[in-house]
Design an enzyme around this catalytic site. Structure first.
Site, PDB file in Angstrom:
ATOM      1  N   ASP A 180       3.226 -18.694  91.077  1.00  0.00           N
ATOM      2  CA  ASP A 180       2.936 -18.944  89.669  1.00  0.00           C
ATOM      3  C   ASP A 180       2.612 -20.413  89.468  1.00  0.00           C
ATOM      4  O   ASP A 180       2.832 -21.242  90.349  1.00  0.00           O
ATOM      5  CB  ASP A 180       4.131 -18.538  88.801  1.00  0.00           C
ATOM      6  CG  ASP A 180       4.429 -17.059  88.927  1.00  0.00           C
ATOM      7  OD1 ASP A 180       3.450 -16.285  89.076  1.00  0.00           O
ATOM      8  OD2 ASP A 180       5.613 -16.682  88.912  1.00  0.00           O
ATOM      9  N   HIS A 201      -2.452 -16.576  93.523  1.00  0.00           N
ATOM     10  CA  HIS A 201      -1.749 -16.295  92.276  1.00  0.00           C
ATOM     11  C   HIS A 201      -1.009 -14.946  92.302  1.00  0.00           C
ATOM     12  O   HIS A 201      -0.252 -14.634  91.396  1.00  0.00           O
ATOM     13  CB  HIS A 201      -2.742 -16.328  91.114  1.00  0.00           C
ATOM     14  CG  HIS A 201      -2.130 -16.678  89.799  1.00  0.00           C
ATOM     15  ND1 HIS A 201      -0.812 -17.097  89.662  1.00  0.00           N
ATOM     16  CD2 HIS A 201      -2.637 -16.697  88.541  1.00  0.00           C
ATOM     17  CE1 HIS A 201      -0.554 -17.329  88.392  1.00  0.00           C
ATOM     18  NE2 HIS A 201      -1.640 -17.091  87.681  1.00  0.00           N
TER      19      HIS A 201
END
Lengths: 426, 462
Positions: free
Chosen positions: A404, A400
Site C-alpha cells: 500500500d 500495489h
C-alpha cells in the site's frame, strides 16, 4: 576416439538451452577451447568451448533447436582430418534471415508437407502444423486445412500475449474477459517502407520483451518519487575515493551506497522484500539485491547474494565483479537467479528520474536518477538558507497488489534518509 | 444404335477435352458435333482466328508506326489475306482436334445431339437419325453471340464477331457496341488498319469488372490510336443510312447519332440450350444457362454440363477445366471443384490485359487487409529495350499472410505473364516465394517478381 560434446549444466536452475549459432561446420577442425557454438538459456547466454581439438564430424542439433541439459550436441574426432576449410565466424550470423518474424526452425516441423501459404498462416497464428491433415495433392497441407484447424481448435489466439499472461488471465477467454481482449487486440499493422531497417529479436531481446509485458500485466505498478540530498555521500566519497582506488584497483561508485541504504530499509520493511505465491505474501528471509547492468546485448540483472552480509567495500567488490562478468558475457545462470529486490542505475545523462518495470517475481524496483547540483533550502543554525547540493531523485515502482501507499512511501523515505545521514564506512 | 460409357454433346474446348480425359480414364466415349469442323466456336470462330487477325494487325500497326531500320514505301493492307491466314490457323487446329480424337479412340458422331431419354442421345444429321446410348451424357453445347431482338444481322452492315471473322472487307468506319474483350479486340484490329472506330460501352469503364486503373491505361492507349471511346453510353437503335448505318446512342449529354459503314455487336453471349431435350429430361435452367452443382451434375440423373452453356465465366480454358473436373467427378477421382478465383481472363488487344483472382477493390470489399505491389512496365529493362513501356503489373496480396489474392496485368505479353501468378496461386505460394524466385534478365517476367517484392515494400528496381 571421437568425443561427444553434451549440453553442459550451466547453473543449478537451468534445465535446457537453445543452440543459437554453430561457430563451425561439419568437417571443420576446431582447437580445444575454441567456441563451438553459442547457446542461450532462459537465464543466460554462453559460448560452449570445444573440450578437445579435432574435427567436428557431426553437429547433432540444428540452430534454433532447444535441448535438455546433458543432450548430445556434437561429435569431435581428434584423429580425423578436416574436410572443410575453416569458415569466418561471422558467416553464420550474417546468414540469419533479416525478417521481422523469424521462420520456425526447420527442425521443429520435420515432415509436414505444407504450402507456403499454409506455413505462413500457421506461423503468423502461432500454431503447429503437426497433426494437421493435408487435403492437397499428395497430402500437402493447404490454406483450407490450416484455416479448418484454426477454427476447430478452441485455443485462444495466444500470439499477442505471452504464455504466462495468457495462462493467468486468458484461459479460458470468455467474451469480454481480459484474455479475450488481449486475443482480439490488433494494433495497426506495420507497413514496410523502403528505408526501414529491420532487426529481428535476439532470444535475449525476446525474453526481455516477454518479461516486461508479463510484469506490467501481473503487477499493478505504482510509482513514488523521493528527492535525496547526496551531500554527505559525495563528501564521503571524495574523501576516500583515491585511497579506495589504490587499494582495490577500481573506482568507488555511488551504487554501493544506494545498495547499502536500500538493504537497511529492506530490513526495516520486509514487505518490500517479498513475493506473491498464489494467494500468499511471502516475506523473504534472505536479502538478495539485483543490480541492473546494461550490456551491448541487452539488460541483465546479476544478483548480489546475501546483500546484507556485505560491508560497503564488500558490496563495491561484488558489484564490480558481476558487472565485469556481464560485460565479458561470463555470467552464469546462477548469477542471475534468486533476486528479491532490484536497483536500476540507467546512467547519468538525461535521466532526472523514471520508473522501472518490476523484475518478476519481485514486488519492487528502485531506479536512480542522475546526481545534479541544485539550490535547495537547508537549515543551518536553526535558520533556513539556500545551499547548492548534489541532488538525486530516487524512483520506486512497487506492486500495489500487496504494497500500500504508506508502506511504499515509508520504504522510499527510509532509503532516502539512510543516504542523507551518510552513515557509511570503508 | 451404338453404346458408350459417355456421350459428349459438343466438341469445343470443353467437350473435346472432357472426352480425352474420359478416354484416359478408360471410358468408351462418343463426341457429337453438328458442325463440319471440330473445336467449337473457340477454334473456329473465336479465340484462335482472332489471334491470327490481332497478330497481323499488331504487325501492320508496328510497321505503320515505324520500325527502326525498316524503310517502307507505300504501305497497303490486304485484309483478305489476313482473314485467309486466320481461317488456315482455325482449319489446322480443327484437324488437330480430329487427330486427338483418333489418337484417344474417341468416336466422333456427326450431327445434332439431343437428349431423347435416360441415357439416350438422338443424333440428327444429313444422313438421317441415329441414337447414341450412354449412361452419362455431358452437355457442352457452348454459346452463341447474343443478338438483340429484332436486330437484322446481315453480315454487310450489321455484324457480330462471327460475321466479322469472315468479312474480308475493311470498312472505312465502324461502331463497336460493347467495350468488353470481344469488342476491344475487333476495335484494336480494325483501328490498326486505319479504320475509324468508335467503341460504345454502357458502364463507366472499358472492360467492366476488370481493374479500373488497367481500364484507364487501355482507354488512354486506344485514344492515342484514334479510337473514340464512349463510356456510360447506351446503344439505342441502328438504321440503314446511305451505304452505311446510323447508330443512335445515349450518353450523359443526351442522344447522339453516329454514322459509320458498319456496326459490330459484342454485347455478350447466350447459352445454346435449344433443342437439347432439356425440358423433357428435367434439366433445369438458371438465368438462361444450365444449372449445375459443384460437380457439374445437372438436375437430371446421368446428365452433366460444362463450359459456356452453364454460364460465366465464358472462357475456353474454364470450359476445359470443367470438362476434366466433370469426368473426374464421374469417375470418383475428384473431391473438390474448380476454384474460380484462380481462373485467369485475358484480352488480346495491345496493350494486352490479363487478370486472375481479385482486384484491389474487390479484395477490400471483402474486408481483406490488402498489400498492393504495382510496378510499371517502364521499370523493366526488357520493356524499355523492346519499346513496350505501356502498362503495369499489379499484385494484390493479403497484408498479413502474403497470400496472393489476385493480379492484374496490362501491357505487352500480359496474357503470358499471368500464368506465373496463376501457378503461384494454385500452389498457394505467398508473395515471398514469388519475390524470392530468380527471374531471367532481361524479361518482362521480372516485373511480376518486382510486384511481389513491392507487396512487402522492398521492390529493387522501382
Amino acid at each position: 576416439m571421437p568425443i561427444t560434446v553434451t549440453m553442459p549444466q550451466m547453473g543449478e536452475s537451468v534445465v535446457e538451452g537453445t543452440i543459437e549459432t554453430w561457430s563451425v561446420r561439419e568437417g571443420e577442425w576446431i582447437e580445444k577451447d575454441q567456441t563451438l557454438c553459442e547457446m542461450t538459456t532462459d537465464k543466460v547466454d554462453a559460448e560452449i568451448p570445444a573440450p578437445a581439438s579435432g574435427v567436428v564430424t557431426r553437429l547433432l542439433v540444428a540452430e534454433g533447436e532447444t535441448v535438455d541439459v546433458g543432450a548430445d550436441l556434437a561429435i569431435i574426432d581428434p584423429a580425423a582430418e578436416a574436410t572443410v576449410a575453416p569458415s569466418a565466424p561471422a558467416r553464420a550470423a550474417s546468414a540469419e534471415p533479416v525478417s521481422p518474424s523469424k521462420p520456425a526452425p526447420a527442425a521443429a516441423e520435420p515432415a509436414a508437407k505444407a504450402s507456403p501459404l499454409a506455413r505462413r498462416i500457421a506461423q503468423e497464428e502461432g500454431v503447429s502444423l503437426e497433426g494437421v491433415s493435408g487435403s492437397g495433392t499428395a497430402g500437402r497441407i493447404t490454406k483450407a486445412d490450416v484455416v479448418d484447424h484454426l477454427s476447430s481448435s478452441s485455443r485462444a489466439p495466444a500470439r499477442a500475449a505471452p504464455p504466462q499472461a495468457a495462462a493467468k488471465a486468458a484461459a479460458p477467454a470468455k467474451p469480454g474477459s481480459l484474455g479475450d481482449l488481449l486475443g482480439r487486440m490488433r494494433v495497426p499493422r506495420y507497413a514496410p517502407q523502403p528505408e526501414d531497417r529491420i532487426i529481428p529479436f535476439s532470444s535475449i531481446r525476446r525474453r526481455i520483451a516477454e518479461h516486461m509485458i508479463v510484469s506490467k500485466i501481473v503487477s499493478p505498478h505504482v510509482g513514488t518519487l523521493a528527492e535525496v540530498d547526496m551531500h554527505a555521500i559525495v563528501q564521503f566519497r571524495d574523501r576516500v575515493k583515491t585511497r579506495f582506488r589504490e587499494a582495490n584497483g577500481y573506482s568507488l561508485t555511488y551504487l554501493p551506497f544506494i545498495v547499502q541504504a536500500t538493504v537497511r530499509a529492506l530490513k526495516e520493511i520486509p514487505r518490500i522484500n517479498s513475493t506473491v505465491v498464489d494467494e500468499n505474501i511471502v516475506e523473504r528471509a534472505g536479502i538478495h539485491v539485483g543490480v541492473a547492468v546494461e550490456t551491448e546485448r541487452g539488460l541483465v540483472v546479476p544478483v548480489v547474494r546475501n546483500t546484507d552480509h556485505y560491508s560497503l567495500t564488500g558490496l563495491a567488490d561484488q558489484i564490480e565483479t558481476l558487472a565485469r562478468r556481464a560485460r565479458d558475457r561470463k555470467l552464469t545462470a546462477d548469477d542471475l537467479a534468486g533476486g528479491t529486490f532490484t536497483i536500476s542505475n540507467p546512467g547519468r545523462e538525461g535521466n532526472l528520474y523514471g520508473f522501472a518495470v518490476i523484475n518478476q517475481p519481485q514486488v519492487g524496483i528502485l531506479r536512480m536518477g542522475e546526481i545534479v547540483k541544485r539550490p535547495i533550502v537547508v537549515q543551518h543554525d536553526g535558520e533556513d538558507q539556500i545551499a547548492i547540493r548534489p541532488m538525486m531523485y530516487l524512483a520506486l515502482s512497487y506492486d500495489h497488489r500487496i504494497i500500500d501507499g504508506v508502506t511504499g512511501n515509508g520504504f522510499l523515505y527510509r532509503v532516502a534518509r539512510n543516504l542523507e545521514e551518510g552513515d557509511f564506512e570503508v | 444404335m451404338s453404346s458408350y460409357d459417355l456421350a459428349v454433346i459438343g466438341s469445343g474446348p470443353g467437350g473435346y477435352v472432357a472426352a480425352i480425359r474420359a478416354a484416359q480414364l478408360g471410358l468408351q466415349v462418343a463426341v457429337i458435333e453438328e458442325e463440319d469442323r471440330l473445336g467449337g466456336v473457340c477454334l473456329n470462330w473465336g479465340c484462335i482466328p482472332t489471334k491470327a487477325i490481332l497478330k497481323a494487325a499488331e504487325q501492320f500497326a508496328a510497321v505503320r508506326k515505324g520500325v527502326p531500320g525498316l524503310v517502307v514505301e507505300g504501305l497497303t493492307p490486304d485484309y483478305g489475306a489476313v482473314i485467309d491466314a486466320s481461317r488456315k490457323a482455325a482449319d489446322r487446329l480443327s484437324k488437330g482436334v480430329a487427330g486427338l480424337m483418333k489418337k484417344n479412340r474417341i468416336e466422333v458422331v456427326k450431327g445434332r445431339g439431343r437428349l431423347v431419354g435416360k441415357g439416350q442421345v438422338g443424333v440428327t444429321s444429313g444422313d438421317g437419325e441415329s441414337v447414341v446410348e450412354a449412361p452419362n451424357v455431358i452437355l457442352a453445347s457452348g454459346s452463341t453471340e447474343f443478338i438483340l431482338p429484332g436486330l437484322d444481322v446481315d453480315g454487310e452492315r450489321v455484324l457480330t464477331s462471327r460475321e466479322a471473322l469472315a468479312s474480308k472487307r475493311l470498312p472505312a468506319s465502324l461502331v463497336v457496341i460493347g467495350g468488353g474483350a470481344v469488342g476491344l479486340e475487333f476495335a484494336y484490329s480494325y483501328a490498326a488498319y486505319g479504320v475509324d472506330v468508335t467503341v460504345v460501352e454502357l458502364e463507366d469503364q472499358l472492360l467492366p469488372g476488370f481493374d479500373a486503373e488497367a481500364a484507364q491505361v487501355l482507354a488512354s492507349s486506344f485514344a492515342r490510336r484514334k479510337v473514340k471511346i464512349l463510356t456510360r453510353t447506351a446503344y439505342k437503335a441502328v438504321e440503314h443510312s446511305g451505304a452505311g448505318v446510323a447508330v443512335t446512342v445515349e450518353g450523359e449529354k443526351g442522344e447522339e447519332i453516329l454514322l459509320a459503314d458498319q456496326i459490330l455487336f459484342g454485347i455478350g453471349r447466350r447459352a445454346r440450350v435449344e433443342n437439347l431435350g432439356l425440358e423433357e429430361l428435367g434439366v433445369d435452367l438458371e438465368k438462361g444457362f444450365i444449372a449445375v452443382g459443384e460437380d457439374y451434375r445437372t438436375s437430371a440423373e446421368g446428365v452433366w454440363a460444362i463450359g459456356d452453356v452453364i454460364g460465366p465465366p465464358l472462357l475456353a480454358h474454364a470450359a476445359s477445366e470443367e470438362g476434366v473436373a466433370a469426368v473426374e467427378f464421374m469417375a470418383g477421382e475428384r473431391k473438390r471443384g474448380i476454384d474460380y478465383g484462380r481462373v485467369p481472363a485475358c484480352v488480346y488487344c495491345q496493350p494486352q490485359v490479363a487478370t486472375v483472382g481479385l482486384t484491389e477493390d474487390q479484395a477490400r470489399e471483402r474486408g481483406r487487409d490488402v498489400a498492393v505491389g504495382k510496378i510499371p512496365f517502364v521499370a523493366s529493362g526488357k520493356a524499355v529495350g523492346t519499346g513496350h513501356t505501356e502498362g503495369f503489373v499489379k499484385l494484390v496480396a493479403d497484408a498479413r499472410y502474403g497470400e496472393i489474392l489476385g493480379c492484374q496485368i496490362i501491357g505487352a505479353d500480359a496474357t503470358e505473364l499471368i500464368a506465373e501468378v496463376t501457378l503461384a496461386m494454385e500452389l498457394e505460394s505467398t508473395v515471398r516465394e514469388l519475390g524470392h524466385t530468380t527471374h531471367a534478365h532481361p524479361t518482362l517476367s521480372e516485373i511480376v517478381k518486382e510486384a511481389a517484392l513491392a507487396c512487402e515494400g522492398r521492390a529493387l528496381n522501382f
